[in-house]
Enzyme design. Structure first.
Site, PDB file in Angstrom:
ATOM      1  N   SER A  55      58.266 -36.917  91.147  1.00 47.44           N
ATOM      2  CA  SER A  55      58.669 -35.535  91.385  1.00 47.44           C
ATOM      3  C   SER A  55      58.565 -35.158  92.853  1.00 47.44           C
ATOM      4  O   SER A  55      58.924 -34.050  93.239  1.00 47.44           O
ATOM      5  CB  SER A  55      57.819 -34.575  90.542  1.00 47.44           C
ATOM      6  OG  SER A  55      56.463 -34.661  90.918  1.00 47.44           O
ATOM      7  N   LYS A  76      53.132 -25.703  88.491  1.00 47.82           N
ATOM      8  CA  LYS A  76      53.590 -25.774  89.872  1.00 47.82           C
ATOM      9  C   LYS A  76      53.940 -24.391  90.406  1.00 47.82           C
ATOM     10  O   LYS A  76      53.746 -24.109  91.597  1.00 47.82           O
ATOM     11  CB  LYS A  76      54.785 -26.726  89.962  1.00 47.82           C
ATOM     12  CG  LYS A  76      54.397 -28.179  89.729  1.00 47.82           C
ATOM     13  CD  LYS A  76      55.576 -29.133  89.757  1.00 47.82           C
ATOM     14  CE  LYS A  76      55.097 -30.573  89.514  1.00 47.82           C
ATOM     15  NZ  LYS A  76      56.204 -31.540  89.529  1.00 47.82           N
TER      16      LYS A  76
END
Length: 561
Positions: free
Chosen positions: A464, A507
């Site tokens: 990611s 996140k």
């Protein structure tokens, strides 16, 4: 003559032991006899007969211990399920602030139980970083459902024997964890917390995974077979709650049978609320302090959160609040001893920002600054989002030599997946610079060092970070810093396509905690972001991208003024 009498008495005592034990074992099962499965009753009768035959010795000890386990288990005993949705909701709210997704799932279970009249076992997996309340919410689930609670950790577990026991014929024969659990709680439908399923032993075998599957899967555990007991046990009514820090490390067959509920970290406002309504009350009660005896000002609490408890969860915050109240208790006791003339006066300890350090010490720089390395992001650095915070990708030139360019050194907490992601990012960055600045020979002539740093680098989050690697490399090549207050996350393939990632909620929380204003997410994660609470999304400038070209425009095509 005396010796003969003694021998006779001893012989008679040994002879009577099986008879008295038989009676004790029969008395144990009598109140519950109708609920015990026929197969189990048959085995008990056979073992009771063996006691008469063996009388003493090793075989006698094995049979006695075996009967002890068979007759002590709560065969057919179930605690009454709470079917009052309002009551269950109230209990969950009393114990925890937020965690609406977990609470909603438990309330749904209560509603189904009320309408369906069945208590089918479930497997919920609470995923999130340390300190966010995974273990404590499991206890609250048990309290809300009016069930008994049992906790066991499988961290480091590498053999199936821990789960399914060791046959009683071996010298170290013992039941597995679930049999021990049932003996401890006294019912067949407890809430069982299986902690740290992502930390199973490094050398875990297929047998161990199979044993866990048999234990957890409602389709299999109705006839769970422990190797020590060697009779089927119905575990289908057990409510299993697993916890994990990261999902990726859970064996796939196990993960497929779990209902994963993600618990993200807390924002500043959340921590203020938790501290006031939960942590302070608990600390006061534990220290025997009355509410009017200690006052922690809002400024002091704000400073405590910002400087001592900036982690994702509230574990450090809890420890420091407990420290405040322990030292306050000591101060109150000392004042009582030293001043006996103020017995009628209500003594009070005031904690302000100015004297906070007297109670918790000075802030440790590692706790407060690890996530905020740079006030101004320099050239060659980009900010990535992880599920536990933010991370920095730093690149710099080692030396320049015509035709000798490339990534020479890669450092940081990198696993194999992350290293592969770096190599892909390097290729995409080279191709992209060739398109944007064909005359720029930077990558052809520069030996580079790429370093992954920050607060929460995790080896499984490398994929990611692909778009962040590319951005850092291009920033160095073009000698232009990345847009201020920008963080990104997204996997990238060789063609520059942005692929979806996991952990969108955590996140997003990480971005807010670190005052990040602009976020870049993959377009395929748009739905994951849209379902987040409105207060979490408020004030954020979020961009959803399909190709790296879009990230380039956001990161570098900004107005310097």
């Amino acid at each position: 003559m005396i010796n003969l009498v003694v021998v006779g008495i001893v012989h008679k005592s040994i002879y009577n032991v099986p008879s008295s034990l038989q009676q004790n074992f029969r008395e144990r099962i009598e109140p519950n006899k109708l609920k015990i499965p026929k197969r189990v009753l048959q085995v008990i009768d056979e073992e009771l007969t063996k006691l008469e035959v063996y009388k003493a010795g090793h075989d006698f000890t094995i049979a006695r211990n075996y009967l002890d386990w068979l007759t002590v288990l709560p065969w057919g005993n179930y605690s009454g399920e709470n079917c009052d949705v309002t009551s269950a909701e109230k209990i969950l709210d009393e114990d925890h602030y937020g965690l609406s997704n977990v609470k909603q799932r438990i309330i749904e279970h209560v509603a189904v139980e009320k309408l369906g009249g069945t208590s089918q076992g479930k497997i919920i997996c609470l995923a999130g970083p340390p300190g966010v309340g995974k273990t404590s919410i499991a206890r609250s689930i048990a309290r809300a459902l009016h069930r008994n609670f049992f906790q066991c950790s499988v961290g480091g577990l590498s053999t199936a024997a821990n789960i399914k026991g060791i046959p009683r014929t071996r010298h170290n024969g013992t039941p597995g964890k679930m049999v021990q659990c049932l003996k401890s709680v006294g019912t067949q439908n407890p809430v069982v917390l299986i902690d740290e399923v992502d930390k199973l032993g490094r050398h875990i075998t297929g047998d161990t995974v199979d044993a866990l599957l048999e234990l957890l899967d409602p389709e299999l555990n109705a006839n769970f077979m422990d190797h020590y007991l060697d009779v089927p046990i119905d575990l289908s009514k057990v409510f299993f709650v697993c916890t994990t820090n990261v999902i990726d490390k859970i064996p796939t067959p196990l993960l497929n049978r779990m209902e994963v509920i993600t618990i993200a970290g807390y924002l500043f406002a959340d921590k203020m609320h938790i501290a006031r309504d939960y942590l302070e009350k608990t600390a006061r009660k534990d220290c025997g302090i009355k509410p009017e005896e200690v006052d922690v000002s809002d400024c002091a609490l704000r400073s405590l959160i910002e400087n001592y408890g900036k982690e994702v969860g509230v574990r450090n915050l809890q420890k420091h609040i407990e420290k405040i109240y322990r030292r306050s208790a000591l101060k109150l006791v000392r004042d009582d001893i030293s001043d006996t003339t103020l017995i009628e006066t209500v003594k009070k300890v005031s904690i302000k920002e100015s004297n906070l350090a007297d109670y918790v010490g000075k802030p440790i720089s590692f706790e407060t600054k690890v996530e905020k390395i740079y006030e101004q992001i320099p050239v060659g650095v980009s900010v990535g989002l992880t599920t536990r915070g933010i991370g920095y990708i730093e690149t710099n030139v080692i030396e320049e030599e015509k035709g000798k360019g490339g990534l020479s050194v890669i450092t940081g907490q990198l696993g194999n997946a992350m290293r592969e992601s770096v190599q892909v990012a390097s290729t995409v960055a080279r191709r992209f610079l060739l398109e944007k600045e064909p005359e720029n020979p930077f990558f052809a002539n520069s030996k580079l060092h790429l370093h992954v740093t920050g607060s929460s680098n995790k080896k499984n989050e490398g994929l990611s970070g692909g778009c962040t690697f590319i951005t850092s490399l291009l920033s160095l090549a073009m000698k232009k810093p990345v847009k201020k207050d920008l963080a990104m996350t997204g996997a990238v393939n060789l063609t520059g396509r942005i692929l979806p990632i996991g952990g969108v909620k955590m996140k997003t929380v990480a971005a807010r905690r670190n005052q990040i204003k602009t976020i870049i997410f993959p377009a395929l994660n748009r739905r994951d972001f849209e379902v987040l609470p409105q207060d979490l999304k408020e004030g954020l400038d979020v961009h959803f991208v399909d190709e790296y070209d879009q990230i380039f425009d956001i990161a570098f095509n900004y107005d310097d003024h």
